[in-house]
Design a protein around this motif. Structure first.
Motif, mmCIF file in Angstrom:
data_model
loop_
_atom_site.group_PDB
_atom_site.id
_atom_site.type_symbol
_atom_site.label_atom_id
_atom_site.label_comp_id
_atom_site.label_asym_id
_atom_site.label_seq_id
_atom_site.Cartn_x
_atom_site.Cartn_y
_atom_site.Cartn_z
ATOM 1 N N HIS A 130 0.814 -1.215 0.000
ATOM 2 C CA HIS A 130 0.000 0.000 0.000
ATOM 3 C C HIS A 130 0.853 1.273 0.000
ATOM 4 O O HIS A 130 0.323 2.371 0.213
ATOM 5 C CB HIS A 130 -0.913 0.008 1.230
ATOM 6 N N THR A 131 2.170 1.118 -0.233
ATOM 7 C CA THR A 131 3.069 2.271 -0.218
ATOM 8 C C THR A 131 3.356 2.728 -1.649
ATOM 9 O O THR A 131 3.895 1.959 -2.449
ATOM 10 C CB THR A 131 4.397 1.930 0.478
ATOM 11 N N PRO A 132 3.009 3.935 -2.005
ATOM 12 C CA PRO A 132 3.270 4.437 -3.368
ATOM 13 C C PRO A 132 4.774 4.559 -3.623
ATOM 14 O O PRO A 132 5.575 4.749 -2.707
ATOM 15 C CB PRO A 132 2.600 5.819 -3.371
ATOM 16 N N GLU A 190 7.472 5.748 -0.916
ATOM 17 C CA GLU A 190 7.159 7.019 -0.273
ATOM 18 C C GLU A 190 7.598 6.991 1.193
ATOM 19 O O GLU A 190 7.352 6.017 1.912
ATOM 20 C CB GLU A 190 5.648 7.285 -0.353
ATOM 21 N N GLY A 191 8.268 8.037 1.637
ATOM 22 C CA GLY A 191 8.756 8.098 3.015
ATOM 23 C C GLY A 191 10.188 7.637 3.172
ATOM 24 O O GLY A 191 10.809 7.851 4.213
ATOM 25 N N TRP A 192 10.726 6.990 2.118
ATOM 26 C CA TRP A 192 12.126 6.568 2.124
ATOM 27 C C TRP A 192 12.972 7.702 1.528
ATOM 28 O O TRP A 192 12.472 8.553 0.799
ATOM 29 C CB TRP A 192 12.312 5.288 1.318
ATOM 30 N N THR A 193 14.287 7.682 1.826
ATOM 31 C CA THR A 193 15.166 8.757 1.383
ATOM 32 C C THR A 193 16.380 8.204 0.655
ATOM 33 O O THR A 193 17.025 7.266 1.157
ATOM 34 C CB THR A 193 15.659 9.597 2.591
ATOM 35 N N MET A 194 16.691 8.773 -0.497
ATOM 36 C CA MET A 194 17.885 8.365 -1.244
ATOM 37 C C MET A 194 19.096 9.126 -0.717
ATOM 38 O O MET A 194 19.150 10.356 -0.774
ATOM 39 C CB MET A 194 17.704 8.629 -2.740
ATOM 40 N N LEU A 195 20.063 8.399 -0.173
ATOM 41 C CA LEU A 195 21.262 8.993 0.402
ATOM 42 C C LEU A 195 22.501 8.261 -0.113
ATOM 43 O O LEU A 195 22.410 7.448 -1.025
ATOM 44 C CB LEU A 195 21.208 8.888 1.940
ATOM 45 N N GLN A 196 23.644 8.562 0.494
ATOM 46 C CA GLN A 196 24.858 7.793 0.272
ATOM 47 C C GLN A 196 25.200 7.042 1.547
ATOM 48 O O GLN A 196 24.759 7.414 2.644
ATOM 49 C CB GLN A 196 26.021 8.709 -0.128
ATOM 50 N N THR A 197 25.990 5.992 1.402
ATOM 51 C CA THR A 197 26.339 5.167 2.560
ATOM 52 C C THR A 197 26.970 6.002 3.671
ATOM 53 O O THR A 197 26.717 5.775 4.859
ATOM 54 C CB THR A 197 27.298 4.039 2.132
ATOM 55 N N ALA A 198 27.784 6.997 3.310
ATOM 56 C CA ALA A 198 28.436 7.834 4.319
ATOM 57 C C ALA A 198 27.441 8.643 5.141
ATOM 58 O O ALA A 198 27.774 9.116 6.234
ATOM 59 C CB ALA A 198 29.432 8.780 3.643
ATOM 60 N N TYR A 242 22.370 4.683 -0.932
ATOM 61 C CA TYR A 242 21.700 3.972 0.155
ATOM 62 C C TYR A 242 20.291 4.535 0.314
ATOM 63 O O TYR A 242 20.112 5.733 0.489
ATOM 64 C CB TYR A 242 22.472 4.134 1.466
ATOM 65 N N ILE A 243 19.308 3.651 0.229
ATOM 66 C CA ILE A 243 17.915 4.053 0.406
ATOM 67 C C ILE A 243 17.557 3.850 1.864
ATOM 68 O O ILE A 243 17.458 2.713 2.340
ATOM 69 C CB ILE A 243 16.969 3.243 -0.497
ATOM 70 N N LYS A 244 17.368 4.939 2.593
ATOM 71 C CA LYS A 244 17.089 4.856 4.032
ATOM 72 C C LYS A 244 15.586 4.778 4.284
ATOM 73 O O LYS A 244 14.803 5.579 3.784
ATOM 74 C CB LYS A 244 17.668 6.072 4.757
ATOM 75 N N ALA A 245 15.215 3.787 5.071
ATOM 76 C CA ALA A 245 13.809 3.591 5.411
ATOM 77 C C ALA A 245 13.383 4.557 6.508
ATOM 78 O O ALA A 245 14.218 5.126 7.208
ATOM 79 C CB ALA A 245 13.598 2.151 5.882
#
Length: 275
Positions: free
Chosen positions: A75-77, A84-92, A224-227
């Motif tokens: 149910h998450t777009p 949705e609600g996740w963030t694209m970052l780097q491992t550092a 890194y995709i952070k939840a």
């Protein structure tokens, strides 16, 4: 009995000539073997449980954070390619590499050699840990992940989740120490065991044949995709107790091994009789 100009060693004729005391009757020998095998059976059962616990944690990590089949994913777009609600970052952004660890000069501390790291699991072989007053080498503490960066240790899979140490410790200069910055510590270890992370680490290796080392900069810049924090806490609540139990089982096995090894010569010599 060891001798040698450069490296002391014991030669085969000396080993073959060593005197060994054994029970005189076959029946007594079988009784000794029966007692010792009970220890070995317990140790092996604990090893199997340790393996199953880590496999369960790795599968769950892959399902939630690699395959993105986390609770409620149906149910998450998807927004810009990620849930949705996740963030694209780097491992550092989520992991600190080679973090600072304060050590008191002259204080005795544990020294963890490369040989203590497992090629397939999170555990450290405590029997190989020594003590030192040196502050040189890698520095780390409980909750950190140790990643071997040198060939062939990295290719062989030497990676560990540090648990059960008395305090801050030192180890090989060939470790990359990883610590959670905005994700739980146990997730750092599980991330370091993922196929993609290992592939990048191995592919980044540079240097002369036989002494190649992974390049830390290649790892820190990995996407890194952070939840969301709520999902991270839910996962930690499931996975962390598994690794706590793993440490307890490792300690239990260490005590069983020590007890067995102390008991063996006493049973063989007849100092302790079996009825």
């Amino acid at each position: 009995m060891a001798n040698g100009a450069t490296v002391a060693h014991v030669n085969l004729p000396v080993i073959r000539g060593l005197k060994v005391t054994i029970p005189s009757s076959l029946e007594e020998q079988r009784k000794v073997a029966h007692v010792l095998s009970a220890y070995d059976t317990l140790i092996e059962n604990n090893r199997k449980q340790i393996k199953l616990l880590e496999e369960a944690a790795r599968r769950l990590y892959k399902e939630w954070f690699v395959d993105l089949r986390f609770p409620g994913h149906e149910h998450t777009p998807i927004v810009n390619g990620i849930p949705e609600g996740w963030t694209m970052l780097q491992t550092a952004d989520v992991i600190t590499f080679d973090p600072s660890v304060k050590l008191e000069k002259g204080q005795t501390r544990e020294n963890v050699p490369m040989t203590a790291l497992s090629t397939s699991g999170c555990t450290l072989d405590k029997s190989l840990i020594t003590r030192t007053t040196s502050c040189s080498g890698s520095r780390f503490q409980n909750g950190d992940t140790l990643l071997a960066r040198i060939s062939p240790s990295l290719e062989n899979g030497k990676t560990a989740y540090v648990q059960g140490l008395e305090g801050p410790a030192v180890g090989s200069t060939e470790y990359i120490v990883m610590r959670g910055k905005s994700i739980p510590s146990i997730m750092v270890y599980l991330y370091a065991r993922t196929e993609n992370f290992r592939k990048v680490a191995i592919g980044s290796m540079k240097g002369s044949d036989g002494r190649q080392r992974a390049q830390k900069d290649m790892l820190t810049s990995l996407p890194y995709i952070k939840a969301p924090d709520t999902l991270l806490k839910d996962f930690e609540g499931i996975a962390q107790p598994m690794f706590t139990l793993i440490e307890q089982l490792c300690t239990y096995n260490q005590h069983l091994t020590e007890a067995r090894d102390r008991l063996l010569p006493k049973l063989m010599s007849g100092e302790i009789a079996i009825k």
